[in-house]
Design a protein around this motif. Structure first.
Motif, PDB file in Angstrom:
ATOM      1  N   GLY A  13       0.791  -1.221   0.000  1.00 59.46           N
ATOM      2  CA  GLY A  13       0.000   0.000   0.000  1.00 59.46           C
ATOM      3  C   GLY A  13       0.824   1.272   0.000  1.00 59.46           C
ATOM      4  O   GLY A  13       0.292   2.359   0.241  1.00 59.46           O
ATOM      5  N   GLY A  14       2.139   1.173  -0.289  1.00 58.26           N
ATOM      6  CA  GLY A  14       2.976   2.358  -0.395  1.00 58.26           C
ATOM      7  C   GLY A  14       2.781   3.036  -1.737  1.00 58.26           C
ATOM      8  O   GLY A  14       1.845   2.757  -2.485  1.00 58.26           O
ATOM      9  N   SER A  15       3.708   3.933  -2.085  1.00 57.63           N
ATOM     10  CA  SER A  15       3.554   4.741  -3.295  1.00 57.63           C
ATOM     11  C   SER A  15       4.324   4.139  -4.471  1.00 57.63           C
ATOM     12  O   SER A  15       5.209   3.303  -4.300  1.00 57.63           O
ATOM     13  N   LEU A  16       3.959   4.617  -5.682  1.00 62.56           N
ATOM     14  CA  LEU A  16       4.613   4.231  -6.928  1.00 62.56           C
ATOM     15  C   LEU A  16       5.466   5.403  -7.406  1.00 62.56           C
ATOM     16  O   LEU A  16       4.997   6.546  -7.435  1.00 62.56           O
ATOM     17  N   TYR A  17       6.726   5.131  -7.771  1.00 62.95           N
ATOM     18  CA  TYR A  17       7.675   6.163  -8.174  1.00 62.95           C
ATOM     19  C   TYR A  17       8.350   5.753  -9.481  1.00 62.95           C
ATOM     20  O   TYR A  17       8.327   4.595  -9.880  1.00 62.95           O
TER      21      TYR A  17
ATOM     22  N   ASN B 248      10.460  10.107  -8.390  1.00 56.01           N
ATOM     23  CA  ASN B 248       9.337  10.950  -8.784  1.00 56.01           C
ATOM     24  C   ASN B 248       8.044  10.187  -8.491  1.00 56.01           C
ATOM     25  O   ASN B 248       7.761   9.151  -9.104  1.00 56.01           O
ATOM     26  N   LYS B 249       7.248  10.701  -7.539  1.00 58.30           N
ATOM     27  CA  LYS B 249       6.024  10.001  -7.159  1.00 58.30           C
ATOM     28  C   LYS B 249       4.952  10.202  -8.224  1.00 58.30           C
ATOM     29  O   LYS B 249       4.714  11.317  -8.681  1.00 58.30           O
ATOM     30  N   ILE B 250       4.258   9.097  -8.588  1.00 62.75           N
ATOM     31  CA  ILE B 250       3.179   9.203  -9.574  1.00 62.75           C
ATOM     32  C   ILE B 250       1.863   8.614  -9.071  1.00 62.75           C
ATOM     33  O   ILE B 250       0.819   8.846  -9.666  1.00 62.75           O
ATOM     34  N   LEU B 251       1.899   7.821  -7.976  1.00 61.99           N
ATOM     35  CA  LEU B 251       0.664   7.274  -7.422  1.00 61.99           C
ATOM     36  C   LEU B 251       0.855   7.133  -5.914  1.00 61.99           C
ATOM     37  O   LEU B 251       1.782   6.456  -5.464  1.00 61.99           O
ATOM     38  N   ASP B 252      -0.034   7.783  -5.143  1.00 57.64           N
ATOM     39  CA  ASP B 252       0.140   7.809  -3.686  1.00 57.64           C
ATOM     40  C   ASP B 252       0.005   6.425  -3.069  1.00 57.64           C
ATOM     41  O   ASP B 252       0.815   6.022  -2.227  1.00 57.64           O
ATOM     42  N   LEU B 253      -1.046   5.691  -3.432  1.00 54.50           N
ATOM     43  CA  LEU B 253      -1.313   4.391  -2.825  1.00 54.50           C
ATOM     44  C   LEU B 253      -1.346   3.337  -3.924  1.00 54.50           C
ATOM     45  O   LEU B 253      -2.166   3.407  -4.834  1.00 54.50           O
ATOM     46  N   SER B 254      -0.461   2.385  -3.828  1.00 56.26           N
ATOM     47  CA  SER B 254      -0.352   1.367  -4.872  1.00 56.26           C
ATOM     48  C   SER B 254      -0.285  -0.017  -4.242  1.00 56.26           C
ATOM     49  O   SER B 254       0.257  -0.199  -3.151  1.00 56.26           O
ATOM     50  N   THR B 255      -0.878  -0.992  -4.927  1.00 50.12           N
ATOM     51  CA  THR B 255      -0.607  -2.381  -4.552  1.00 50.12           C
ATOM     52  C   THR B 255       0.812  -2.729  -4.988  1.00 50.12           C
ATOM     53  O   THR B 255       1.490  -1.924  -5.619  1.00 50.12           O
ATOM     54  N   GLU B 256       1.247  -3.935  -4.668  1.00 48.08           N
ATOM     55  CA  GLU B 256       2.620  -4.356  -5.014  1.00 48.08           C
ATOM     56  C   GLU B 256       2.676  -4.902  -6.441  1.00 48.08           C
ATOM     57  O   GLU B 256       3.433  -5.824  -6.734  1.00 48.08           O
ATOM     58  N   LYS B 257       1.924  -4.317  -7.374  1.00 46.21           N
ATOM     59  CA  LYS B 257       1.773  -4.889  -8.706  1.00 46.21           C
ATOM     60  C   LYS B 257       2.145  -3.865  -9.777  1.00 46.21           C
ATOM     61  O   LYS B 257       1.728  -2.705  -9.711  1.00 46.21           O
ATOM     62  N   ILE B 258       2.915  -4.323 -10.768  1.00 43.62           N
ATOM     63  CA  ILE B 258       3.240  -3.466 -11.904  1.00 43.62           C
ATOM     64  C   ILE B 258       3.632  -4.353 -13.069  1.00 43.62           C
ATOM     65  O   ILE B 258       4.232  -5.421 -12.892  1.00 43.62           O
ATOM     66  N   THR B 259       3.259  -3.954 -14.280  1.00 43.94           N
ATOM     67  CA  THR B 259       3.670  -4.661 -15.482  1.00 43.94           C
ATOM     68  C   THR B 259       3.798  -3.660 -16.615  1.00 43.94           C
ATOM     69  O   THR B 259       3.391  -2.482 -16.472  1.00 43.94           O
ATOM     70  N   ALA B 260       4.344  -4.104 -17.735  1.00 41.91           N
ATOM     71  CA  ALA B 260       4.568  -3.203 -18.865  1.00 41.91           C
ATOM     72  C   ALA B 260       4.434  -3.980 -20.159  1.00 41.91           C
ATOM     73  O   ALA B 260       4.770  -5.171 -20.220  1.00 41.91           O
ATOM     74  N   VAL B 261       3.950  -3.299 -21.187  1.00 35.89           N
ATOM     75  CA  VAL B 261       3.788  -3.917 -22.500  1.00 35.89           C
ATOM     76  C   VAL B 261       3.752  -2.814 -23.550  1.00 35.89           C
ATOM     77  O   VAL B 261       3.432  -1.656 -23.239  1.00 35.89           O
ATOM     78  N   LYS B 262       4.095  -3.131 -24.789  1.00 41.09           N
ATOM     79  CA  LYS B 262       4.138  -2.122 -25.856  1.00 41.09           C
ATOM     80  C   LYS B 262       2.745  -1.614 -26.218  1.00 41.09           C
ATOM     81  O   LYS B 262       1.754  -2.331 -26.142  1.00 41.09           O
ATOM     82  N   HIS B 263       2.721  -0.358 -26.618  1.00 42.24           N
ATOM     83  CA  HIS B 263       1.530   0.255 -27.184  1.00 42.24           C
ATOM     84  C   HIS B 263       1.227  -0.388 -28.531  1.00 42.24           C
ATOM     85  O   HIS B 263       2.086  -1.006 -29.165  1.00 42.24           O
ATOM     86  N   LYS B 264       0.007  -0.241 -28.979  1.00 44.17           N
ATOM     87  CA  LYS B 264      -0.410  -0.801 -30.257  1.00 44.17           C
ATOM     88  C   LYS B 264       0.431  -0.269 -31.401  1.00 44.17           C
ATOM     89  O   LYS B 264       0.640  -0.961 -32.412  1.00 44.17           O
ATOM     90  N   ASN B 265       0.966   0.971 -31.251  1.00 40.87           N
ATOM     91  CA  ASN B 265       1.768   1.561 -32.335  1.00 40.87           C
ATOM     92  C   ASN B 265       3.152   0.936 -32.457  1.00 40.87           C
ATOM     93  O   ASN B 265       3.934   1.283 -33.343  1.00 40.87           O
ATOM     94  N   GLY B 266       3.515   0.030 -31.550  1.00 42.71           N
ATOM     95  CA  GLY B 266       4.775  -0.674 -31.634  1.00 42.71           C
ATOM     96  C   GLY B 266       5.964   0.096 -31.127  1.00 42.71           C
ATOM     97  O   GLY B 266       7.083  -0.426 -31.123  1.00 42.71           O
ATOM     98  N   THR B 267       5.777   1.342 -30.690  1.00 42.89           N
ATOM     99  CA  THR B 267       6.898   2.173 -30.229  1.00 42.89           C
ATOM    100  C   THR B 267       6.720   2.582 -28.773  1.00 42.89           C
ATOM    101  O   THR B 267       7.614   2.393 -27.952  1.00 42.89           O
TER     102      THR B 267
END
Length: 833
Positions: free
Chosen positions: A118-122, A142-161
């Protein structure tokens, strides 16, 4: 000019679709794996020792750039990066970090870090061009979300870039999808309220979030007490999450790791607990909400499953807490058992797993690869494309064989190529689809054919042998006689053929003819003496030979039991050698052997046996029960320690002949007292039926609580702990004893305070009678819900220290005690200092 601009942009797009940026992993307790080798190999130079979250990044060629546990950033040289300390992640956050390359600036990398429960996302920024290519953190926390679960993932945008970085807010059902474009991080997220509220307790923030490699799906594992996993659709053009499906009723502490197969047809989920087997589930997609056991198959079951992570070799690797191996799902695109779960797939060279594996941009692992057959010089090598990419526009192969000229490339999906020279060739396939492409490179080895030489045809004399060596160590061998060793020992004439397959899979063969001459190296023994009634065999067997004995027999042997002179004429198998030999046979007569007495033994002891009857020049030979020779002496034999019925044998010998064996029996009649019952714990007021064995007569002591003391099976109704002794007796007056302990279980008493101040009084948390419950498990939590100590078979030893051995501060802590599989108690314990 327009065509030139398009061409430049096209190759710029190509350069962004590298497949090796996820080829180096560092995780666990200084563990690591290199996926640039085939098979993958362990790395032992990693500096992180993380409980859960971690992240690594390599360059387009698969060379390490840097890695982190969410707090410290380490360079490719395994030193702390300049300004690379004090990031606001946490090694006990499920996914404490992920590293995302800038879409267009090859020097910049975004390091996203997630705090604990429940900490922050930076995010922080690394410029890899700084510090002579070792990198420097140029922006931090750099803080971007005050309260976050312990979850994060990443994937490409549809534009491929562009890149999507996806997180989930604590105490809500909102997904936050942040975009990274050529202009950098975009702080305004796409927010979707969908699915379950996550984080109703601190522990329910735990669990992995994963995007599928092609970016069309998400999956989130939600830990204790929710114990669920949700699957969603993801629009990689808009960042919107939709269509939640909820899977429930996981065992233990609930779901922890999730991962998609490259073809997105299956979702894999681990459940976690310590001390009990947990499932690795395969869920066939699409799926509807319901009980996980009704929506999946379990492809493996082990204690302590952790994270799952797809790798560039197309396999999904499976973490097991405290193991020195990574397990693997070798065919994750296949259903059920065909997915091939392999235990202990990669040995970590003594390093250990904890809970987590690195978090990556999942687009690194879109499945593009190939298999090949035909690896020996002269074979045509056949390539088979493997790809999860749909709507393929075209394929371009480069076989790495420049000497073959225009034959070095192909546009067929499954081409063939003939390599003219042995060697290692770097083969690359580019799969073009939807205006971009994915690429895969791997080494293909073409091996020389093995050289096999058994030598020239040869002639041997009888009795000689020839060791044939097919050479080529490590090969698989098949000889004409069916043997499969590298060498073959020849002892007879014939044609010998060997076929082999070298370690590289290439074959070779050779043949040799072996001829034989024969020396007559057999004959009669020296003149001998035999005992009256004894029969001996005179044997001069020689393969293929012919014989003529003095009695007219033409066999290779005759049987003799009379005195006399015997001769034999031997002609060898080749009729070119003749030998005549003679033997004289005489009789010898022994007297009978007398034995003083047989002995009955009640206890293990040494015994002495005395034999009589020898004449001058004769001695006694002694043998054990298997008639194995022990010693020669003058008639007095001292045994070893006798513990069971034992037979010995004795016979007379004059140095040439031996007499009949005389059996001597030592009878060991010691009874063995046995109490079938094991030491046991019973509830006060219960009875125990004792079960004694091993004698003819029985007596139990003490008589307290027993209904009868002189029978094998009395009944006891103890009011307190007691130890009984069984005494057994046989007809020869031999006795033996055995004991059994009965503990009377009383109600467990759990104190709510203790004072670990070193004064010798109340220094440990003492739970009265818990030692009567050998299957107990004790868990100690902080008031914030963090597990700080746990014990199996707790024995009143906790002195108020944490898992690091340091004293915990005075205060109130929460405990959960499993007295057995069905009984659970919980409450608060106060440490007073």
């Amino acid at each position: 000019m327009k065509k030139l601009i398009i061409l430049v942009l096209f190759f710029s797009t190509i350069s962004t679709y590298a497949q090796k940026q996820g080829n180096i992993w560092y995780f666990g307790s200084n563990a690591g794996v290199n996926f640039n080798t085939s098979p993958p190999t362990a790395l032992t130079d990693g500096q992180i020792s993380t409980w859960e979250g971690c992240a690594t990044i390599a360059n387009d060629d698969g060379n390490l750039l840097f890695y982190t546990d969410g707090i410290t950033v380490y360079t490719k040289n395994h030193t702390v990066m300049e300004n690379g300390y004090g990031l606001y992640g946490d090694p006990s956050s499920t996914q404490s970090g992920v590293i995302i390359p800038h879409p267009t600036n090859k020097n910049l990398y975004y390091v996203f870090t997630v705090a604990l429960q429940g900490g922050s996302l930076y995010y922080s920024i690394v410029d890899i061009s700084k510090q002579s290519g070792y990198g420097e953190v140029i922006e931090k926390n750099n803080k971007i979300l005050d309260l976050s679960t312990e979850k994060i993932t990443a994937v490409k945008h549809k534009n491929g870039t562009d890149m999507w970085v996806i997180a989930h807010e604590y105490l809500s059902n909102k997904f936050y999808a942040y975009l990274i474009t050529k202009d950098g991080f975009q702080p305004t997220p796409v927010i979707t309220a969908v699915g379950s509220v996550m984080g109703m307790s601190y522990t329910s923030t735990i669990g992995y979030l994963k995007a599928s490699p092609k970016g069309t799906k998400l999956a989130a594992a939600v830990y204790f007490p929710d114990k669920l996993t949700e699957v969603y659709d993801f629009d990689k053009g808009t960042g919107v999450v939709s269509n939640p499906v909820t899977l429930t009723n996981f065992n233990g502490f609930g779901a922890y790791g999730v991962e998609f197969s490259p073809n997105e047809k299956f979702l894999y989920i681990t459940e976690h607990d310590s001390g009990i087997p947990c499932n690795l589930y395969q869920v066939k997609l699409p799926v509807t909400s319901g009980d996980i056991k009704d929506r999946s198959v379990s492809i493996a079951k082990l204690d302590g499953f952790g994270a799952l992570q797809l790798a560039s070799d197309g396999k999904i690797y499976v973490d097991q807490v405290y193991s020195q191996y990574l397990h693997a799902i070798e065919e994750p695109n296949e259903e059920g058992a065909k997915s091939k779960f392999k235990e202990n797939a990669i040995y970590l060279e003594g390093r250990t797993c904890t809970y987590g594996l690195p978090t990556f941009n999942q687009s690194f692992f879109a499945e593009v690869g190939f298999s090949n057959s035909g690896q020996c010089l002269g074979d045509i090598t056949t390539f088979k494309l493997k790809s999860s990419v749909s709507n393929i526009d075209s394929v371009r192969w480069n076989f790495g064989d420049a000497a073959s000229g225009n034959k070095n490339s192909s546009k067929q999906q499954n081409p063939t190529h003939l390599y003219e020279k042995a060697g290692t060739y770097n083969v690359t396939v580019n799969v073009y689809y939807q205006g971009t492409f994915a690429t895969y490179s791997n080494s293909v080895n073409v091996y020389e054919l093995p050289v096999v030489s058994l030598g020239n045809d040869t002639t041997l004399f009888y009795g000689q042998s020839l060791l044939l060596d097919a050479g080529n160590p490590g090969s698989i061998y098949k000889w004409s006689d069916g043997s499969t060793q590298r060498t073959l020992l020849v002892k007879s004439p014939g044609t010998y053929i060997v076929q082999l397959t070298s370690p590289t899979g290439c074959g070779g063969a050779d043949t040799i003819n072996v001829h034989y001459d024969q020396v007559i190296n057999v004959g009669l023994k020296a003149d001998t003496t035999i005992c009256v009634g004894e029969t001996i065999q005179l044997n001069v067997a020689l393969p293929g030979a012919s014989y003529l004995w003095s009695d007219g027999s033409t066999n290779s042997s005759i049987t003799v039991n009379q005195t006399g002179k015997y001769w034999v004429k031997i002609t060898n198998a080749y009729q070119n050698r003749v030998k005549t030999d003679t033997i004289t046979v005489k009789h010898y007569q022994f007297s009978s052997i007398g034995i003083v007495s047989d002995t009955i033994l009640c206890e293990p002891q040494l015994a002495t046996i005395t034999a009589t009857g020898a004449k001058s020049g004769e001695t006694y030979s002694w043998f054990d029960s298997n008639k194995t020779f022990l010693e020669n002496n003058n008639g007095t034999f001292h045994t070893g320690l006798i513990k069971t019925n034992t037979n010995f044998y004795v016979q007379l010998t004059n140095g040439k002949c031996v007499g009949d064996m005389r059996k001597v029996s030592l009878i060991f009649d010691k009874p063995v007292a046995t109490i079938v019952n094991k030491d046991t714990i019973i509830v006060l007021g219960s009875t125990v039926k004792l079960n004694g064995k091993g004698g003819k007569y029985y007596h139990w002591e003490p008589a307290l609580y027993l209904d009868d003391t002189d029978i094998p099976n009395p009944v006891s109704a103890p009011g307190d702990d007691i130890t009984y002794q069984l005494i057994v007796l046989n007809d020869n007056g031999c006795t033996d004893t055995a004991t059994v302990k009965i503990l009377v279980r009383k109600q467990v008493s759990i104190p709510n305070t203790f004072t670990p101040n070193g004064d010798g009084v109340n220094d440990t948390w003492t739970i009265r009678y818990i030692d009567r419950l050998p299957d107990n498990q004790v868990y100690i939590y902080s008031r914030q819900g963090s597990l700080i100590r746990n014990f199996r078979n707790y024995s009143n030893t906790w002195d108020g220290t944490g898992s690091n051995g340091q004293p915990l501060p005075a205060g109130v802590y929460y405990y959960v005690i499993y007295l057995d599989k069905n009984t659970r108690q919980s409450g608060y314990i106060t440490i007073i200092r």
